[in-house]
Each structure stands twice: as structure tokens, then as C-alpha cells.
Motif scaffolding. Structure first.
Motif, mmCIF file in Angstrom:
data_model
loop_
_atom_site.group_PDB
_atom_site.id
_atom_site.type_symbol
_atom_site.label_atom_id
_atom_site.label_comp_id
_atom_site.label_asym_id
_atom_site.label_seq_id
_atom_site.Cartn_x
_atom_site.Cartn_y
_atom_site.Cartn_z
ATOM 1 N N LEU A 1 -1.156 -0.984 26.255
ATOM 2 C CA LEU A 1 -1.316 0.559 26.998
ATOM 3 C C LEU A 1 -1.004 1.451 25.999
ATOM 4 C CD1 LEU A 1 0.577 -0.423 30.147
ATOM 5 C CD2 LEU A 1 -1.973 0.191 30.025
ATOM 6 N N ALA A 2 -0.357 1.277 24.977
ATOM 7 C CA ALA A 2 -0.250 2.536 23.992
ATOM 8 C C ALA A 2 -1.324 2.541 23.186
ATOM 9 C CB ALA A 2 1.208 2.109 23.273
ATOM 10 N N PHE A 3 -2.042 1.410 22.724
ATOM 11 C CA PHE A 3 -3.267 1.453 21.791
ATOM 12 C C PHE A 3 -4.313 2.162 22.495
ATOM 13 C CE2 PHE A 3 -6.988 -0.977 20.627
ATOM 14 C CZ PHE A 3 -7.018 -0.351 19.121
ATOM 15 N N VAL A 4 -4.597 1.901 23.888
ATOM 16 C CA VAL A 4 -5.688 2.574 24.493
ATOM 17 C C VAL A 4 -5.550 4.027 24.882
ATOM 18 C CG1 VAL A 4 -6.839 2.707 26.744
ATOM 19 C CG2 VAL A 4 -6.222 0.375 25.823
ATOM 20 N N ALA A 5 -4.166 4.390 25.133
ATOM 21 C CA ALA A 5 -3.898 5.914 25.195
ATOM 22 C C ALA A 5 -4.018 6.573 23.819
ATOM 23 C CB ALA A 5 -2.404 5.844 25.632
ATOM 24 N N ALA A 6 -3.606 5.841 23.016
ATOM 25 C CA ALA A 6 -3.685 6.469 21.412
ATOM 26 C C ALA A 6 -5.195 6.708 21.212
ATOM 27 C CB ALA A 6 -3.097 5.529 20.481
ATOM 28 N N ILE A 7 -6.006 5.877 21.390
ATOM 29 C CA ILE A 7 -7.511 6.015 21.208
ATOM 30 C C ILE A 7 -7.920 7.280 22.074
ATOM 31 C CG2 ILE A 7 -9.825 4.999 21.046
ATOM 32 C CD1 ILE A 7 -8.269 2.436 20.760
ATOM 33 N N LEU A 8 -7.645 7.167 23.302
ATOM 34 C CA LEU A 8 -8.516 8.143 24.070
ATOM 35 C C LEU A 8 -7.758 9.452 23.870
ATOM 36 C CD1 LEU A 8 -8.184 6.229 27.487
ATOM 37 C CD2 LEU A 8 -10.142 6.596 25.904
ATOM 38 N N PHE A 9 -6.612 9.810 23.554
ATOM 39 C CA PHE A 9 -6.044 10.997 23.226
ATOM 40 C C PHE A 9 -6.316 11.562 21.991
ATOM 41 C CE2 PHE A 9 -2.312 13.945 23.538
ATOM 42 C CZ PHE A 9 -2.636 14.517 24.647
ATOM 43 N N GLY A 10 -6.406 10.492 20.827
ATOM 44 C CA GLY A 10 -7.027 10.935 19.694
ATOM 45 C C GLY A 10 -8.394 11.588 19.572
ATOM 46 N N TYR A 11 -9.031 10.920 20.043
ATOM 47 C CA TYR A 11 -10.433 11.491 20.314
ATOM 48 C C TYR A 11 -10.755 12.695 21.068
ATOM 49 C CZ TYR A 11 -13.124 7.412 17.954
ATOM 50 O OH TYR A 11 -13.389 6.483 17.266
ATOM 51 N N ALA A 12 -9.786 12.653 22.045
ATOM 52 C CA ALA A 12 -9.809 13.926 23.037
ATOM 53 C C ALA A 12 -9.448 15.486 22.002
ATOM 54 C CB ALA A 12 -8.980 13.935 24.167
ATOM 55 N N ILE A 13 -8.283 14.961 21.339
ATOM 56 C CA ILE A 13 -8.024 16.133 20.615
ATOM 57 C C ILE A 13 -9.237 16.588 19.517
ATOM 58 C CG2 ILE A 13 -6.458 16.689 18.554
ATOM 59 C CD1 ILE A 13 -4.188 15.235 20.046
ATOM 60 N N ASP A 14 -9.555 15.552 18.874
ATOM 61 C CA ASP A 14 -10.722 15.795 17.851
ATOM 62 C C ASP A 14 -12.118 16.322 18.478
ATOM 63 O OD1 ASP A 14 -9.204 14.989 15.796
ATOM 64 O OD2 ASP A 14 -10.439 13.118 15.429
ATOM 65 N N LEU A 15 -12.133 16.235 19.662
ATOM 66 C CA LEU A 15 -13.511 16.754 20.374
ATOM 67 C C LEU A 15 -13.377 17.932 21.228
ATOM 68 C CD1 LEU A 15 -14.835 13.302 21.897
ATOM 69 C CD2 LEU A 15 -15.749 14.678 19.952
ATOM 70 N N TRP A 16 -12.038 18.062 21.754
ATOM 71 C CA TRP A 16 -11.856 19.212 22.603
ATOM 72 C C TRP A 16 -10.619 19.915 22.306
ATOM 73 C CZ3 TRP A 16 -12.420 14.632 26.048
ATOM 74 C CH2 TRP A 16 -13.713 14.379 26.221
#
Length: 421
Positions: free
Chosen positions: A128-143
Motif C-alpha cells: 500500500l505504501a508503494f502504490v501511494a508513493a507512486i501516485l502521490f509522487g506523480y501528482a506532485i510532479d504533474l500538478w
């Protein structure tokens, strides 16, 4: 923490307790944390040495994959992978979203305890931490997700250690700028000694010898650390013998002492005066080992500081962690995420023991802590850019709370003891 039996009557009881915490932390920090950190940092350094910097170039050239790679670095047990990502951000190689992904994915050295004592819980929590990390990391870079506003708010609190900003959409949009950083191969090679150290050829030889001895001690500590986990994280007794307990005690005390020497003295004599940096390549295999030792020594200093802060905090406040966990309800994952704000692994190792050994906290709190905590990986960033470190740890706490609360309400096994052997 197993008490050291100090001579009866030699100290006041209060002083005895304070010394017990100090010496106990001095012993346990190196075996429970630093040996695993050193092994993983060495592994990544050897890969860097073998490929002569090509991996860093590949990562820099593929910005779209950076948060994914950051999460992959973070998910490796221990803190070594995530530690590698921090200097890459400082030099402008990766984005801020990559930093957050690496920190959110890492479960620090507490992962070794959960993997050994509650493997099923580890698979789900760190997944769960791995999935959350990927999603949140990309969200920060994109938005961006308000990084600029938080950055400005932190900047108003105190003067940043560097003048760098944050890369939100790409590295080119404003990565950090570190004064005195002159490029990929920058390192302070001991030419400018601090005022408290003399110019000395003898000290240089002593420092090299201490470095070699440090690796010998780390090997022993790694054996003791694996045995410690295999025995269910049971604290060894204090003794100096040819046993597991003796190896734990000697390796812990000597390893921490050598780490403090290398960090405060040795690094200025043998060519690693600046820690928290990353090199594209290493000039020799010895230099590769030397770099890994200095990075781990820095982490050890911070780990001991974290151990002491946590232990003395409990000693002075008298908090009942087990009682709080049992009656917290949905506040348990919130508390787990907030504890994740504490840098280092000391508090989180205790947190993992409360889950896997004492069964005193629910699974939702473990997940929230796994996402939120940054382990020892935050220390290199703190040492070079404190403002970036503060913002990064804030941005790993948000998904920690969200995922932990979701698990509390939706996960069918979110209570105490899930996955514990």
C-alpha cells in the motif's frame, strides 16, 4: 531496552536511568539500524561504481519514470535506497515528486522487524505504501499539489539552509541550487580542516585505520542484527563474550563510537568531508567503500540522536503507548502518520515492535506509519537543505493519514495482530 547493570551506589538513581538510556542507545543503534543502512548504501554504491555513473545519467534522461524509480528505491528494506535519492535531488537530477515517492515508499529499518515477525502484514502494508508513493509522487510532479505555498510558508518560519526551490513539473523548472556545489564530482577532500582539527599525517593514517576497522565491526554487527531479528527482536543481555550477546554488545558500542569519530573527525582527513552528496562514479573500489562508510556514519549520528530524543521523551513524560493505541480508534492511524514526522528509524523501530511483538497498535496505524515515515533517508536532505526536508516530510504525512484512515474503515483485518506469526 535491556538495562546495563551499573555499579550499585555509584550513581544517583535518576542519573543511573539517564546513563542507561544513553549507553543502551549507543549499543543498539548501530546493530539495529546502522549495519543495515551501511549494507544497502554499499550495495547501491557498488552498483554505481560498476556502471560508472551511467545509471544516474539514465535516470536524469527519463524524467517520466523518476517517481516510479524513487518508489522502487524507497521500497527496498532499510533506508539505503531512499538515501541514494536525496543527493540526486540536491544536485538537480530528479524531481521533488521523486523525493516524496522515495520517502513515502520507505519503511525504514523497522521493515526488517515486520518482515521477520509479521511477513503477511509487511506485504500488505508496504505494498500500500508503494502504490501511494507512486501516485502521490506523480501528482506532485504533474500538478504541484500546493508545494509552492507550503514552500513559502516554511520559508517564512526560518531562513532555509540553501536558496534552492522545488522542482514540481520538471527538474528544469527550478531544482535546488546549493552554494558551493560545483558539479557532479564535487567533494570536499579534506583540504579545509575545521579549526578544532590540526594538520596531521598521523591523524590521516589513524582515520584510514578507523575506516577499515569500521567495516570489520559492521560485518559483525550485521551478523548480530540478523540474529536479533531471527530471535524475535529480543534484547540481548550485556556481556563481552564470544556469544551472540557479546557480539551485539561489542559491535554496537564500538561501531557507534567509530561512526562518531568518522563523522566528526575522520571524514576531514580521508577525503569525504561533505556527506549527503552523490557521485557519478568512484575512482576506486576503496573510495566506494569509504563513501558508503561516511554516509552511514552520518546516519548513525542522527539515529543515536533520535533514539535519545525518543527514549528520554518517554522517560520524562511517562506516556503509556499501549494504552493509547488500544483506545484511539480512528485516531490510531492519524497518530501513526504523525509519528512518521519524526526523522530517523528509532521511534519507528519501537513502533514496529509494538505491532509485531506487543500487538499494541492496529494494522491501520502500521500502514499510516509506513507511508508517512521517512526513516534515515531524510537526514542527508536535512543536512544540506532543511527547508526541502521539512516540506518533503509534510508531503509524506498527508497520504499516510489518508491511506491509514481508509484502511481503518475498509480493511477487514485492520485491527491488532493481523499477519503476526
Amino acid at each position: 531496552m535491556t538495562a546495563l547493570q551499573l555499579p550499585a551506589g555509584a550513581f544517583d538513581p535518576a542519573v543511573r536511568e539517564l546513563l542507561n538510556v544513553l549507553i543502551g542507545s549507543w549499543r543498539e543503534g548501530f546493530v539495529q539500524v546502522s549495519c543495515f543502512v551501511g549494507a544497502t548504501i554499499l550495495l547501491f554504491s557498488l552498483v554505481q561504481y560498476r556502471f560508472d555513473g551511467r545509471l544516474t545519467e539514465l535516470l536524469e534522461a527519463n524524467e517520466r519514470t523518476q517517481p516510479l524509480v524513487g518508489a522502487l528505491l524507497g521500497i527496498t528494506p532499510g533506508c539505503g535506497g531512499a538515501i541514494i535519492a536525496m543527493p540526486l535531488y540536491i544536485r538537480g537530477t530528479v524531481s521533488f515528486g521523486t523525493v516524496v515517492a522515495a520517502l513515502a515508499a520507505t519503511a525504514g529499518d523497522s521493515a526488517f522487524i515486520i518482515l521477520a515477525l509479521a511477513p503477511e502484514a509487511a506485504v500488505y502494508a508496504y505494498g500500500l505504501a508503494f502504490v501511494a508513493a507512486i501516485l502521490f509522487g506523480y501528482a506532485i510532479d504533474l500538478w504541484g499539489l500546493g508545494v509552492g505555498r507550503v514552500d513559502a510558508a516554511v520559508d517564512r518560519i526560518g531562513r532555509p539552509m540553501t536558496d534552492g526551490g522545488f522542482a514540481t513539473t520538471s527538474v528544469a523548472d527550478g531544482g535546488p541550487s546549493v552554494p558551493g556545489y560545483d558539479g557532479p564530482d564535487y567533494h570536499d577532500h579534506g583540504n579545509g580542516l575545521p579549526s578544532y582539527l590540526p594538520q596531521s599525517t598521523l591523524m590521516k593514517r589513524v582515520s584510514h585505520a578507523a575506516h577499515v576497522l569500521w567495516w570489520v565491526v559492521l560485518a559483525g554487527a550485521l551478523v548480530a542484527g540478523v540474529m536479533y531479528l531471527a530471535q524475535g527482536a529480543k534484547e540481548p543481555i550485556w556481556e563481552v563474550t564470544l556469544t551472540y550477546d557479546g557480539l551485539f554488545t561489542v559491535a554496537g558500542l564500538v561501531g557507534t563510537t567509530l561512526s562518531f569519530y568518522l563523522y566528526f573527525v575522520g571524514k576531514h582527513y580521508i577525503g569525504e568531508g561533505e556527506t549527503g552528496r552523490v557521485k557519478d562514479s568512484f575512482r576506486s573500489l576503496y573510495a566506494t567503500f569509504q563513501h558508503a562508510a561516511m554516509e552511514t556514519a552520518m546516519v548513525t549520528v542522527w539515529v543515536i540522536a533520535g533514539y535519545l530524543l525518543y527514549e528520554y521523551g518517554l522517560l520524562l513524560s511517562g506516556l503509556d503507548i499501549q494504552g493509547l493505541g488500544a483506545g484511539a480508534g480512528v485516531l490510531a492511524p492519524v497518530a501513526g502518520a504523525l509519528i512518521g514526522l519524526i526523522p530517523g528509524c528509532a521511534a519507528h523501530i519501537v513502533f514496529a515492535q509494538l505491532y509485531a511483538v506487543e500487538e499494541a497498535i492496529p494494522f491501520s496505524a502500521l500502514v499510516a506509519n509506513a507511508v508517512s515515515q521517512d526513516g534515515d533517508a531524510l537526514f542527508p536532505l536535512m543536512a544540506i537543505d532543511l527547508k526541502a526536508a521539512i516540506v518533503a516530510t509534510i508531503y509524506t504525512t498527508v497520504p499516510g493519514i489518508a491511506v491509514g484512515v481508509a484502511v481503518h474503515y475498509l480493511w477487514p483485518y485492520a485491527q491488532f495482530g493481523f499477519g503476526v506469526l
